[in-house]
Design an enzyme around this catalytic site. Structure first.
Site, mmCIF file in Angstrom:
data_model
loop_
_atom_site.group_PDB
_atom_site.id
_atom_site.type_symbol
_atom_site.label_atom_id
_atom_site.label_comp_id
_atom_site.label_asym_id
_atom_site.label_seq_id
_atom_site.Cartn_x
_atom_site.Cartn_y
_atom_site.Cartn_z
ATOM 1 N N SER A 165 -13.186 10.418 8.805
ATOM 2 C CA SER A 165 -12.909 9.218 8.020
ATOM 3 C C SER A 165 -11.441 8.870 8.145
ATOM 4 C CB SER A 165 -13.211 9.488 6.549
ATOM 5 O OG SER A 165 -14.572 9.376 6.335
ATOM 6 N N ASP A 221 -13.189 -0.785 4.919
ATOM 7 C CA ASP A 221 -12.817 0.537 4.406
ATOM 8 C C ASP A 221 -11.486 0.994 5.022
ATOM 9 O OD1 ASP A 221 -12.742 3.012 3.297
ATOM 10 O OD2 ASP A 221 -14.741 3.634 3.931
ATOM 11 N N HIS A 263 -11.573 4.732 1.125
ATOM 12 C CA HIS A 263 -12.140 5.833 0.348
ATOM 13 C C HIS A 263 -11.293 7.102 0.439
ATOM 14 C CE1 HIS A 263 -14.527 7.088 4.054
ATOM 15 N NE2 HIS A 263 -14.369 8.285 3.525
#
Ligand code: ASP
Length: 731
Positions: free
Chosen positions: A657, A218, A82
């Site tokens: 992230s 991810d 992402h």
């Protein structure tokens, strides 16, 4: 030059094992025996060498709002899918849909340059507190104080950025107890090497976001390039892979429950140092309003997207962002309530106040402590006063997040107004150093525009603004749409606005980027005119916020110093986008009475979830291998399967992230990408019972590259066929 970051020089263990986003400098203030006991096998000095102002932690890099990690000496960086979404999207076309199919560069020459993709490698941290505070003139009021601090920060940044390819920032810790100049090398030639198909990278989609159990791959891999002499350079065929000084070799054996791990990265913002009443304000006003306004925007985008295939693609990115913050706001609310966080903060404040009172009666620092209590009272009074303007401020601030037209028009208008000023007098976000980024952003916006959704979003915005009380009006809305809402009337005005605007025409918009306010006004473009008026109000609002921040910078450190002194041991400051490390253990948790979650998930679990419908479609080339149980070398002997995701009790937040999750030797065992639902409100306080971050297991990464993609060259480059070296250093 590089002084220790905090005033505390105590060597101590923190209160709770996993708690604390420690600054690099603080790592050396923690008890080395405690760190060893936790599972750290390299000396703390290897993580961070204060003499050199660098260390293994610098293998974690900033990739624009996310974190990444060097995993080879040849510039390979692993981050989240992402986080690399923009680059993948940039190279996707209906004919060659990399988002859906994924991408693997079979050779270096096939790697795909990412426009605007950047990697920042930290170079040094310098305490500049005395310089920043010394710039405040005696007797300055809060507005002047703010300006003086901001000016000094700009000067320090300008001086620092005289070095080529350098990006600098002055970060504020503990509300202004400390200011630190962070210097990074900025690499601007970044190319996509590998992205899994979206069905892996985003498996579970919005439904599984912020959730456990999870089965999401991810991750993505990019490579940073430099000029042949090692210096940062724009894309060129002559460029060579960047030679990172520190990197994290992949730990092919992965992790098991109970193992020690560290998560390194750039957590964005947390609120643990807020006063209880300030937390209560977020709980009672901010998050409910976010749910309300963003929830409505989500409904509109989804409904309109459903009616049109191209529209669905156009709104996808904004929708994804809105879903993420909207669900996050729900998690904050649930967690604040469940954890009784505001009440706990009230108690903690009362304890500090009682401690101060006791000290004040005896110690010679009585005056300082008394001022801490007074500072807290002043902050509380200000907070009370600002609640009146909350609704208007929220709505004005939301412009950037909702319809793209007004958002873009506001950016163009503010940019034009700010460009009329000398560079050092502009707001930091509009200074010359930001122009390339602003331009990139304004160009990329083109992909996000879908008129039917746009128009409904603007109409919904106007309806909300027109419903505000008499003393909270948004003048720009009143001027362009009238004071009272009538669906037909507003919709007609919106139609007319969009029919004749050129703001959403790429070529025209890119011309507007360099125009003056007078030139923009002369265009007589109705959307631009609305933007110009909104920009004036936003400018005035920013002045108010600046004054408040000036006040905060005067008062908050007073109070925080008392809180820190009362704690008597190192306390990790709230996240502020700077490099941090958290020490953790792989472990599950109990989300509610009678239920226990184990800390690992597997390919079998991923397949069991597959419904064949979004967001649970496993791409065929992945399901084939999983169903055939072709695990290669990546099976976990206990699980008898390939681990997909795992949990740890690391102290993370948004911005983490893509953070490397590494073992005690400094080898990569996973990539952080989320937190569990019960842990969203850890932004306000760490709760060891539910503090769990979610990671992609390195063995899933390796299984994908090896068994699914046959990415031999990449695997060789990652050195996984041989035994991994201990914590990598190139030079
Ligand atoms: N999912 C988050 C992010 O996008 C990570 C987190 O908030 O824990 O940054």
């Amino acid at each position: 030059m590089k002084k220790t970051l905090l005033l505390l020089s105590l060597v101590a263990a923190p209160a709770l094992a996993g708690e604390g986003k420690w600054t690099p400098q603080q790592v050396l203030e923690l008890d080395p025996a405690w760190l060893r006991g936790q599972g750290l096998q390299v000396p703390p000095k290897k993580l961070w060498d204060p003499q050199r102002g660098t260390g293994l932690l610098a293998g974690a890099v900033n990739v624009g709002g996310c974190t990444g990690a060097f995993i080879s000496s040849t510039g390979l960086v692993i981050t989240n899918h992402h986080c690399a979404f923009g680059v993948i999207q940039e190279h996707s076309t209906p004919q060659r849909d990399l988002l859906t199919q994924g991408f693997l560069a079979s050779e270096r020459k096939d790697e795909l340059p990412g426009k605007g993709a950047r990697v920042q490698v930290p170079r040094s941290f310098t305490d500049v507190t005395s310089q920043v505070l010394g710039a405040v003139p005696a007797g300055a009021d809060d507005a002047v104080r703010f300006k003086a601090i901001e000016r000094k920060q700009k000067e320090l940044v300008a001086e620092c950025e005289k070095r080529p390819a350098t990006r600098c920032q002055v970060a504020t810790f503990d509300g202004g107890v400390n200011y630190t100049l962070v210097e990074s090398v900025e690499l601007v030639d970044v190319r996509l090497v590998y992205a899994p198909p979206r069905g892996v990278g985003e498996y579970g989609g919005e439904e599984d976001n912020w959730m456990w159990p999870r089965h999401t791959g991810d991750f993505a891999i990019v490579r940073a390039y430099s000029a042949p002499d090692g210096s940062s350079a724009a894309y060129s065929e002559k460029n060579v892979p960047y030679k990172a000084e520190f990197f994290f070799p992949l730990a092919t054996e992965g992790v098991k429950p109970g193992d020690f791990v560290m998560v390194l990265g750039y957590p964005g913002r947390t609120y643990r140092a807020l006063l209880a009443e300030e937390m209560a304000e977020r709980q009672s006003r901010l998050y409910p309003r976010m749910r309300d306004v963003y929830g409505e925007a989500i409904r509109i985008l989804e409904e309109e997207g459903e009616k049109d295939a191209a529209g669905k693609i156009a709104v996808a990115s904004v929708l994804k962002g809105l879903h993420n913050v909207n669900k996050n706001a729900g998690g904050q609310l649930a967690g604040l309530k469940r954890g009784n966080i505001v009440e706990k903060q009230r108690q903690a404040e009362a304890e500090v106040a009682a401690w101060v009172a006791k000290k004040g009666a005896s110690a010679k620092g009585a005056a300082a402590w008394a001022s801490a209590v007074k500072a807290r009272e002043e902050l509380l009074a200000e907070q009370q006063a600002t609640t009146k303007s909350f609704e208007r401020e929220f709505l004005l601030g939301a412009v950037a997040r909702l319809a793209r037209g007004p958002a873009v028009a506001v950016t163009l208008s503010r940019l034009a107004a700010q460009r009329a000023l000398p560079d050092m007098e502009r707001r930091p976000e509009y200074m010359e150093r930001e122009h390339v980024r602003i331009k990139d952003r304004l160009e990329r916006e083109q992909k996000n525009v879908f008129l039917p959704a746009e128009k409904r979003l603007v109409t919904a915005y106007v309806r909300r603004a027109q419903a505000l009380g008499a003393d909270e009006r948004i003048a720009a809305v009143d001027k362009h749409f009238g004071k009272v809402f009538s669906e037909k009337d507003v919709a007609a005005k919106v139609d007319a606005m969009y029919a004749s605007t050129q703001v959403l025409t790429l070529a025209e918009r890119m011309k507007m980027v360099t125009e003056t306010v007078a030139q923009l006004e002369a265009r007589k473009d109705p959307l631009l005119a609305f933007g110009l008026d909104l920009a004036k109000e936003l400018e005035a609002l920013d002045d108010t916020l600046d004054r408040r921040q000036g006040m905060g910078s005067r008062l908050r450190p007073e109070w925080r110093k008392a809180v820190l002194a009362h704690a008597g041991k190192p306390v990790a400051p709230d996240a502020n986008g700077t490099l941090r490390v958290t020490f953790a253990k792989v472990q599950g948790y109990s989300p509610r009475d009678g239920a226990v979650y184990t800390p690992q998930t597997t390919l079998a679990g991923m397949m069991a979830k597959a419904t064949g419908e979004e967001p649970f479609i496993v791409p065929e080339r992945v399901s084939k291998v999983a169903e055939a149980k072709r695990y290669g070398a990546w099976m976990d002997r206990k699980l008898k399967d390939v681990p997909v995701n795992f949990l740890a009790d690391a102290d993370t937040t948004g911005g983490n992230s893509g953070s490397p999750t590494v073992n005690g030797k400094g080898q990569l065992v996973g990539v952080n990408f989320d937190r569990v639902w019960e842990n969203v409100a850890n932004d306000f306080g760490y709760n060891p019972d539910v503090a769990r971050n979610v990671n992609v297991d390195v063995r899933y990464v390796l299984w994908m590259l090896d068994q699914v993609e046959n990415a031999d060259a990449l695997l060789k480059e990652l050195g996984v066929r041989k035994s991994s070296p201990v914590a990598g250093e190139t030079r």
